[in-house]
Scaffold this motif. Structure first.
Motif, PDB file in Angstrom:
ATOM      1  N   ARG A   1       8.884  13.623   8.259  1.00  0.00           N
ATOM      2  CA  ARG A   1       9.070  12.261   7.765  1.00  0.00           C
ATOM      3  C   ARG A   1       8.504  11.234   8.744  1.00  0.00           C
ATOM      4  O   ARG A   1       9.153  10.237   9.059  1.00  0.00           O
ATOM      5  CB  ARG A   1      10.560  11.990   7.511  1.00  0.00           C
TER       6      ARG A   1
ATOM      7  N   ASN B   1      14.926  14.911  14.885  1.00  0.00           N
ATOM      8  CA  ASN B   1      15.691  13.935  14.109  1.00  0.00           C
ATOM      9  C   ASN B   1      15.235  13.918  12.656  1.00  0.00           C
ATOM     10  O   ASN B   1      16.065  13.806  11.742  1.00  0.00           O
ATOM     11  CB  ASN B   1      15.527  12.544  14.722  1.00  0.00           C
ATOM     12  N   ASP B   2      13.928  14.045  12.423  1.00  0.00           N
ATOM     13  CA  ASP B   2      13.440  14.163  11.043  1.00  0.00           C
ATOM     14  C   ASP B   2      14.088  15.352  10.338  1.00  0.00           C
ATOM     15  O   ASP B   2      14.540  15.248   9.197  1.00  0.00           O
ATOM     16  CB  ASP B   2      11.919  14.356  11.042  1.00  0.00           C
TER      17      ASP B   2
ATOM     18  N   SER C   1      16.876  16.778  11.027  1.00  0.00           N
ATOM     19  CA  SER C   1      18.323  16.593  10.866  1.00  0.00           C
ATOM     20  C   SER C   1      18.678  15.819   9.605  1.00  0.00           C
ATOM     21  O   SER C   1      19.777  15.965   9.073  1.00  0.00           O
ATOM     22  CB  SER C   1      18.900  15.880  12.088  1.00  0.00           C
ATOM     23  N   ARG C   2      17.763  15.001   9.120  1.00  0.00           N
ATOM     24  CA  ARG C   2      18.063  14.189   7.945  1.00  0.00           C
ATOM     25  C   ARG C   2      18.208  15.040   6.680  1.00  0.00           C
ATOM     26  O   ARG C   2      18.947  14.667   5.761  1.00  0.00           O
ATOM     27  CB  ARG C   2      16.963  13.140   7.738  1.00  0.00           C
ATOM     28  N   ASP C   3      17.505  16.166   6.641  1.00  0.00           N
ATOM     29  CA  ASP C   3      17.546  17.027   5.458  1.00  0.00           C
ATOM     30  C   ASP C   3      18.254  18.352   5.713  1.00  0.00           C
ATOM     31  O   ASP C   3      18.781  18.961   4.787  1.00  0.00           O
ATOM     32  CB  ASP C   3      16.124  17.307   4.970  1.00  0.00           C
TER      33      ASP C   3
ATOM     34  N   PRO D   1      20.809  19.339   8.537  1.00  0.00           N
ATOM     35  CA  PRO D   1      21.593  19.134   9.763  1.00  0.00           C
ATOM     36  C   PRO D   1      21.981  20.425  10.459  1.00  0.00           C
ATOM     37  O   PRO D   1      22.002  20.483  11.698  1.00  0.00           O
ATOM     38  CB  PRO D   1      22.823  18.358   9.279  1.00  0.00           C
TER      39      PRO D   1
ATOM     40  N   THR E   1      20.731  10.528  14.557  1.00  0.00           N
ATOM     41  CA  THR E   1      21.147  10.188  13.194  1.00  0.00           C
ATOM     42  C   THR E   1      22.435  10.918  12.831  1.00  0.00           C
ATOM     43  O   THR E   1      23.332  10.343  12.191  1.00  0.00           O
ATOM     44  CB  THR E   1      20.029  10.533  12.196  1.00  0.00           C
TER      45      THR E   1
ATOM     46  N   SER F   1      26.160   9.316  12.061  1.00  0.00           N
ATOM     47  CA  SER F   1      26.823   9.610  10.786  1.00  0.00           C
ATOM     48  C   SER F   1      28.135  10.366  10.975  1.00  0.00           C
ATOM     49  O   SER F   1      28.826  10.661  10.002  1.00  0.00           O
ATOM     50  CB  SER F   1      25.896  10.426   9.880  1.00  0.00           C
TER      51      SER F   1
END
Length: 361
Positions: free
Chosen positions: A156, A197-198, A200-202, A204, A232, A236
């Protein structure tokens, strides 16, 4: 962020045209030189496309001859900076049918600026084939090429076409990150953290699993990298990420606030609020303290945005007190709407307290 004109100005294009003219036998760079007069009013993306097309028109259609001109340009110290960006885009077009040679040329160009956008069409066209070329870059002597292996394959990457295959399954790029997470260069390690981090968004669980593996064989820089890579998830309140970094989600704390200084503020002003956090446990607590602003949307609903306050360890009974100033100055990436906003504290991913204030536009 610099303006489009500051990045790709008419002067920049004129310098590029001179570099191409000096590089190529018989290259006049007429189209490139002329497109500088057509830049006014164009966005950065539109400028890139215009200059890219001019470069393609000026340089040979035959890929080997095209590449030879650019390799000659690389011997010119003036061929550097933002003028290189549309050139890498031209390589992505002209090199479409010269897959491996074109990627190799992008690796040569990336030290002059970056080719992180230009490699992505190759990854989208044939992920496995592109990764076969890019994986050896992780051992390249030039840090910019090593970074390209990580940055170019980010699922991403901001302002770039996404990589749907890697969003669905990021595991093909994990060997690249494994090879780079202990890199000597902070520039490279920062890219690895952003790539994680990219992921982790989809995914984790995949991201925390990779981070746990790295922390089991750490370099002195690994904890910092992992903390940035899982930012991120930390914001969260992801239990696995918090626990991995030593922040128990269930640490007993006593929280006061947030106490806002003014119930009404204007766009352009600052929100001020006080808060305190006390460790109510008999052991030292390692705390991530954030705050959440619930912004009013155009339809009247609210959307939360997490901001960092501090990360610190508190002894049993110790209290941390502070005042925070949050800016509501206009920025290009957010549109403010009038109404009652909320601010909330967050400690190790758990919400504490709430205060309201009215934003006047």
């Amino acid at each position: 962020m610099p303006s489009a004109d500051e990045l790709l100005s008419a002067d920049t294009v004129a310098k590029l045209a001179r570099c191409l003219t000096r590089a190529g036998d018989g290259i006049t760079a007429h189209e490139t030189r002329g497109c500088g007069a057509a830049l006014d009013g164009l966005s950065f993306t539109e400028r890139v496309a215009l200059i890219r097309n001019a470069v393609l028109a000026d340089l040979p259609v035959d890929y080997p001859a095209f590449a030879n001109v650019l390799r000659a340009a690389l011997r010119d110290s003036d061929f550097t900076g933002w003028m290189v960006f549309p050139v890498t885009e031209a390589v992505a077009v002209r090199g479409r049918d010269a897959f491996e040679p074109a990627l190799a040329l992008l690796a040569e160009l990336t030290p002059r600026l970056t080719a992180e956008i230009a490699v992505r069409p190759f990854l989208r066209a044939d992920l496995e084939r592109a990764l076969r070329v890019m994986t050896p870059w992780t051992a390249h002597p030039d840090l910019h090429v090593r970074r390209l292996a990580s940055e170019g394959t980010r699922p991403r990457l901001p302002w770039a076409p996404q990589l749907p295959e890697l969003i669905a399954d990021p595991t093909p790029t994990l060997p690249l990150l494994d090879a780079l997470y202990q890199d000597d260069s902070e520039y490279v390690r920062r890219s690895v953290a952003n790539h994680l981090n990219d992921i982790s968004r989809d995914h984790p669980d995949i991201a925390t699993g990779v981070a746990a593996r790295w922390l089991s064989e750490p370099a002195p820089t690994t904890t910092r990298l992992v903390r940035h890579g899982l930012r991120t998830l930390i914001k969260s309140g992801h239990d696995g990420a918090l626990t991995l970094l030593g922040h128990s989600p269930d640490s007993p704390v006593a929280v006061e606030g947030p106490h806002v200084h003014a119930s009404e503020i204007q766009v352009g002003d600052y929100l001020l609020f006080d808060y305190s956090v006390t460790n109510a446990h008999h052991q030292t607590a390692h705390l991530v303290i954030d705050y959440v602003v619930h912004h009013v949307k155009a339809n009247g609903s609210r959307t939360p945005k997490v901001f960092k306050l501090t990360t610190r360890s508190l002894a049993p009974g110790e209290t941390w007190r502070a005042t925070r100033r949050h800016s509501f100055k206009p920025i290009s990436t957010r549109r403010y709407h009038p109404g009652v906003h909320l601010v909330q504290l967050q400690v190790n991913g758990r919400s504490h307290g709430e205060a309201s204030f009215t934003l006047l536009c």
